[in-house]
Design a protein around this motif. Structure first.
Motif, short mmCIF file in Angstrom:
data_model
loop_
_atom_site.label_atom_id
_atom_site.label_comp_id
_atom_site.label_asym_id
_atom_site.label_seq_id
_atom_site.Cartn_x
_atom_site.Cartn_y
_atom_site.Cartn_z
N ARG A 78 -11.53 11.23 -11.57
CA ARG A 78 -11.73 9.81 -11.31
C ARG A 78 -12.54 9.53 -10.04
O ARG A 78 -12.65 8.39 -9.63
N ASP A 90 -2.42 11.64 -3.68
CA ASP A 90 -2.98 10.88 -4.80
C ASP A 90 -3.57 9.58 -4.24
O ASP A 90 -3.46 8.52 -4.85
N PHE A 111 -1.56 15.29 -14.53
CA PHE A 111 -2.63 15.88 -13.74
C PHE A 111 -2.81 17.36 -14.06
O PHE A 111 -3.37 18.11 -13.28
N ARG A 155 1.31 -5.53 -8.42
CA ARG A 155 0.81 -4.76 -9.54
C ARG A 155 1.76 -3.57 -9.63
O ARG A 155 2.00 -2.87 -8.64
N TYR A 187 -1.06 6.65 -3.96
CA TYR A 187 -0.05 6.50 -5.02
C TYR A 187 1.07 7.53 -4.84
O TYR A 187 1.89 7.73 -5.73
N ASP A 226 2.79 -0.06 -10.71
CA ASP A 226 2.20 1.22 -11.11
C ASP A 226 3.10 1.90 -12.15
O ASP A 226 4.32 1.95 -11.98
N HIS A 256 7.76 7.03 -8.87
CA HIS A 256 7.90 8.25 -8.07
C HIS A 256 7.71 7.91 -6.60
O HIS A 256 7.18 6.85 -6.27
N HIS A 299 -9.74 1.96 -11.05
CA HIS A 299 -9.99 3.19 -10.29
C HIS A 299 -9.57 4.45 -11.06
O HIS A 299 -9.60 5.54 -10.49
N ASP A 300 -9.15 4.29 -12.30
CA ASP A 300 -8.72 5.45 -13.10
C ASP A 300 -9.65 5.77 -14.26
O ASP A 300 -9.43 6.76 -14.96
N GLU A 348 1.13 -2.19 -15.05
CA GLU A 348 0.23 -1.15 -15.56
C GLU A 348 1.04 -0.34 -16.56
O GLU A 348 1.89 0.47 -16.19
#
Ligand code: GLC
Ligand code: MG
Length: 505
Positions: A377, A62, A145, A197, A65, A199, A105, A311-312, A250
């Motif tokens: 994306r 990912d 996803f 930041r 991520y 996630d 995760h 970026h999403d 986020e």
């Protein structure tokens, strides 16, 4: 701290998507030395800070991520010395550095997940994740996803992954998980980062028993009350360091009111306000986002944030209709947000007016797109054009396409092509950030929404009036000095799809 106001409260924070910002070694993938060499661009632009997306050890399923070691740099991006050099250079230029933290995760290649697979059912190693013994998937949850959120391992147990199969969700009811992340926070704070930041900050805890979602009810995989204790603990750690270390969540929660719960005085400093980003192009929609955001955050004393892209999501010029109209609207929206109280996040390429790229399916890399066969994306993650007339447009040394191919008509949107060009989007951003520092920063936070007709968003902050014309004919501006406009005025009026800042007499 300047004048008692912590830096992040009214900062402009630039999001660097590490794989796509600048490549130093010619492998077609952005890296830390590439970023360091391009920090001058951010200083010239006039932003206050940069946020780096994950550069940690990762198999890149990912694109970072999926973290295998949150306390090291993936060789793809450099090493810890490169990170230190980046921070030193950024701080030397007066730029703060925010890094990404991914607590929901790990990668399936994290030592903990490998140990969990090896140790087998019922082991303490498995308890750090969500493993369940069952004949069928333990519940009906889907992965973000595509497909089920459960994957079965050889011994018959299932593990939970809200995202890709290679991103197993951690069990935050296991105290080792909290302890691990506190260590990660300290590791990067000790290396001098100014913030984090977070996630999927509304993930972490799932409803006890992992129940199915009731029709129309809240999502049991997100926004559980227990998550707030984690942020209280992290706040204590951040506050124990000198300087104004911060964290931004986020959290894709339903309402500004739900967002405000993450921003109570003993929790996180900021959350991305995705409500503008989700709003359609219309004055009433923007008015309502501003009013509800300010009202809900006032209740917890938090400063707002404004986000146009990341970026999403599909890039703003394309979201707003594409072509010249979409481009004009994105410029107007950016200028408007930059006049609001609080801080603004700028995603790399917004300052160039980049539109979403139509990436051919054979070049799709986003795990969402690969799993679902639906466009994902990749179109907002295409590497930045810096100069030149053909790919890689100065993104890195050498010839040829980077990891996501760049369009062949990008020569005119590069940083070099827009620099010094009157009316370019890059010069608009530079001007706007200059005027923001000079005029907007000193204004009171109070926003007075004005009634200027159905198609016009108008508000006042002290002696500054901001007008956004979402209609289709030019509108009159109030008397005063036009400090900046996103498009040339027409006979003194503000054209459609444009915004302006006016200093009232
Ligand atoms: C966040 C990131 C996104 C990533 C997901 C899983 O939403 O912004 O890019 O795919 O988390 O970590
Ligand atoms: Mg590289």
């Amino acid at each position: 701290m300047e004048s008692g106001v912590p830096w992040w409260r009214d900062a402009v924070i630039y999001q660097v998507y590490v794989r796509s910002f600048a490549d130093s070694d010619g492998d077609g993938i952005g890296d830390l030395p590439g970023i360091t060499a391009r920090l001058d661009h951010l200083a010239d632009l006039g932003v206050d800070a940069l946020w780096l997306t994950p550069f940690y050890t990762s198999p890149q399923h990912d694109h970072g991520y999926d973290v295998a070691d949150p306390c090291d740099v993936d060789p793809l991006f450099g090493d810890l010395a490169d990170f230190d050099a980046l921070v030193t250079r950024a701080h030397g230029l007066g730029l703060r550095v925010v890094v990404d933290l991914v607590p929901n995760h790990t990668s399936s290649e994290h030592a903990w997940f490998r140990a969990a697979l090896a140790a087998g059912p019922g082991s303490p190693e498995r308890d750090r994740y969500h493993f369940v013994a069952a004949d069928e998937p333990p519940n009906a949850w889907g992965s973000m996803f595509g497909g089920p959120a459960w994957t079965r391992v050889d011994d018959g147990e299932w593990y939970l992954h809200i995202f890709d199969t290679t991103q197993p969700d951690l069990n935050w009811r296991n105290s080792e998980v909290a302890a691990m992340y506190e260590g990660v926070l300290r590791f990067w704070l000790d290396r001098g980062v100014d913030g984090f930041r977070i996630d999927v900050a509304h993930g972490l805890f799932k409803a006890p028993g992992l129940p199915n979602r009731v029709d129309g009810g809240p999502d049991p995989a997100f926004d559980q009350p227990e998550v707030h204790e984690v942020y209280r603990a992290w706040r204590r750690i951040l506050d124990s360091y000198p300087g104004d270390r911060m964290a931004v969540a986020e959290a894709w929660v339903e309402t500004p009111e739900a967002m405000a719960r993450y921003l109570r005085p003993d929790e996180l400093h900021q959350a991305f306000n995705f409500h503008w980003l989700s709003a359609e192009w219309s004055a009433p929609a923007f008015r309502s986002v501003i009013a509800t955001t300010l009202a809900d955050l006032a209740q917890v004393g938090a400063a707002p944030t404004w986000v146009l892209g990341n970026h999403d999501v599909v890039r703003a010029p394309t979201r707003y209709g594409g072509g010249a109209v979409g481009a004009a609207r994105a410029r107007a929206a950016a200028l408007t947000m930059l006049a609001l109280p609080g801080s603004t996040y700028v995603y790399q390429g917004e300052e160039l007016g980049l539109a979403e790229v139509d990436v051919a399916p054979e070049h799709w890399q986003d795990p969402f797109a690969v799993r679902t066969g639906v466009v994902g994306r990749d179109g907002c993650r295409v590497p930045i054009p810096w100069s030149g007339t053909t790919a890689p447009y100065g993104f890195g040394p050498g010839a040829g396409q980077p990891w996501i191919p760049q369009p062949d008509d990008w020569a005119s949107v590069s940083v070099a092509a827009q620099t010094g060009v009157e009316g370019s989007t890059l010069e608009l951003y530079r001007d706007a950030l200059r005027v923001r520092r000079r005029v907007v920063r000193g204004l009171e936070d109070q926003v007075e929404l004005l009634d200027a007709g159905e198609d016009v968003l108008a508000f006042r902050r002290g002696a500054l009036q901001v007008m956004l014309n979402a209609g289709d004919a030019p509108i009159d501006l109030p008397p005063g000095e036009v400090l900046i406009a996103s498009a040339p005025l027409v006979g003194g009026g503000l054209p459609a799809d444009a915004a302006a800042w006016i200093r009232l007499p």
